[in-house]
Design a protein around this motif. Structure first.
Motif, mmCIF file in Angstrom:
data_model
loop_
_atom_site.group_PDB
_atom_site.id
_atom_site.type_symbol
_atom_site.label_atom_id
_atom_site.label_comp_id
_atom_site.label_asym_id
_atom_site.label_seq_id
_atom_site.Cartn_x
_atom_site.Cartn_y
_atom_site.Cartn_z
ATOM 1 N N TYR A 1 0.997 -1.005 -0.511
ATOM 2 C CA TYR A 1 0.341 0.097 0.125
ATOM 3 C C TYR A 1 0.516 1.381 -0.223
ATOM 4 O O TYR A 1 1.634 1.122 0.979
ATOM 5 N N TYR A 2 0.548 2.047 -0.381
ATOM 6 C CA TYR A 2 1.649 3.445 -0.826
ATOM 7 C C TYR A 2 0.745 5.413 -0.285
ATOM 8 O O TYR A 2 1.099 4.881 -0.033
ATOM 9 N N CYS A 3 -0.761 4.747 -1.030
ATOM 10 C CA CYS A 3 -1.308 6.303 -0.881
ATOM 11 C C CYS A 3 -2.393 5.967 -0.947
ATOM 12 O O CYS A 3 -3.340 4.967 -1.335
ATOM 13 N N TYR A 4 -3.682 7.213 -0.551
ATOM 14 C CA TYR A 4 -4.644 6.940 -0.590
ATOM 15 C C TYR A 4 -5.070 9.226 -1.118
ATOM 16 O O TYR A 4 -4.821 9.411 -1.588
ATOM 17 N N ALA A 5 -5.986 8.189 -2.216
ATOM 18 C CA ALA A 5 -6.933 8.945 -3.015
ATOM 19 C C ALA A 5 -8.474 9.558 -2.853
ATOM 20 O O ALA A 5 -8.811 8.188 -2.349
ATOM 21 N N TYR A 6 -8.874 10.172 -3.040
ATOM 22 C CA TYR A 6 -10.205 10.924 -2.973
ATOM 23 C C TYR A 6 -11.229 10.373 -4.480
ATOM 24 O O TYR A 6 -10.579 10.897 -5.386
ATOM 25 N N GLY A 7 -11.714 9.726 -4.741
ATOM 26 C CA GLY A 7 -13.001 8.900 -5.847
ATOM 27 C C GLY A 7 -14.060 8.583 -5.838
ATOM 28 O O GLY A 7 -15.206 9.517 -4.945
ATOM 29 N N SER B 1 -9.228 1.192 9.887
ATOM 30 C CA SER B 1 -8.678 2.557 10.100
ATOM 31 C C SER B 1 -9.870 2.969 8.965
ATOM 32 O O SER B 1 -10.542 2.269 7.961
ATOM 33 N N GLY B 2 -11.030 2.957 9.654
ATOM 34 C CA GLY B 2 -12.495 4.088 8.802
ATOM 35 C C GLY B 2 -12.585 4.825 7.773
ATOM 36 O O GLY B 2 -12.908 5.201 7.279
ATOM 37 N N GLY B 3 -10.954 5.794 8.035
ATOM 38 C CA GLY B 3 -10.391 7.000 7.034
ATOM 39 C C GLY B 3 -9.147 6.877 6.678
ATOM 40 O O GLY B 3 -8.837 5.429 6.641
ATOM 41 N N PRO B 4 -9.429 7.411 6.039
ATOM 42 C CA PRO B 4 -7.468 7.666 5.419
ATOM 43 C C PRO B 4 -6.407 6.713 6.495
ATOM 44 O O PRO B 4 -6.671 7.306 7.285
ATOM 45 N N VAL B 5 -5.124 6.095 5.408
ATOM 46 C CA VAL B 5 -3.909 6.075 6.106
ATOM 47 C C VAL B 5 -2.985 6.077 5.515
ATOM 48 O O VAL B 5 -3.475 6.201 3.932
ATOM 49 N N GLY B 6 -1.764 6.845 6.048
ATOM 50 C CA GLY B 6 -0.652 7.072 5.106
ATOM 51 C C GLY B 6 -0.686 8.585 4.548
ATOM 52 O O GLY B 6 -1.503 9.684 5.432
ATOM 53 N N TYR B 7 -0.243 8.571 3.570
ATOM 54 C CA TYR B 7 -0.230 9.570 2.585
ATOM 55 C C TYR B 7 -1.153 9.657 1.595
ATOM 56 O O TYR B 7 -1.727 8.837 0.905
ATOM 57 N N ARG B 8 -1.963 11.265 1.580
ATOM 58 C CA ARG B 8 -2.138 11.412 0.474
ATOM 59 C C ARG B 8 -1.974 11.290 -1.109
ATOM 60 O O ARG B 8 -0.636 11.366 -1.087
#
Length: 117
Positions: free
Chosen positions: A64-70, A108-115
């Motif tokens: 896993y590297y990062c998260y984004a919104y979509g 987690s129910g939210g973002p994890v790590g870096y955007r």
């Protein structure tokens, strides 16, 4: 006293750089899965409007590297508009794409790590 400060300051700076740079390079691994055991689709971007690149078998641990919104998706772990950038290796080689966070167990129910940029 001044001599002690001159010796300690560079040590603290070097130690801080090492700690922060090693955390930035650390890769986390999370499991992707569905309730039915069906494969999880990896897409080229953070949303269902992006093409499916490949499918990852349910129960697989992936980097896993990062998260984004979509787009918002409902999956095994709830409903969310968070998409996780992950890696999968198949016959074509290493592929990096996006999987809905609702199929990735991050704890987690939210973002994890870096955007993602």
């Amino acid at each position: 006293m001044n001599k002690l400060i001159r010796l300690i300051t560079p040590t603290v700076i070097i130690a801080s750089l090492f700690i922060f740079s090693s955390q930035a390079l650390a890769v986390q691994y999370f499991t992707v899965s569905t309730s039915s055991g069906a494969p999880v689709n990896m897409r080229s971007g953070p949303g269902t409007n992006y093409p499916i690149m490949l499918s990852i078998p349910s129960g697989t641990r992936v980097p896993y590297y990062c998260y984004a919104y979509g787009t918002t998706v409902t999956g095994k772990y709830g409903t969310s508009n968070i998409w996780d950038q992950v890696q999968w290796k198949d016959s074509r080689g290493v592929v990096i794409g996006y999987v809905s966070d609702t199929y990735v167990y991050t704890g987690s129910g939210g973002p994890v790590g870096y955007r993602c940029n």
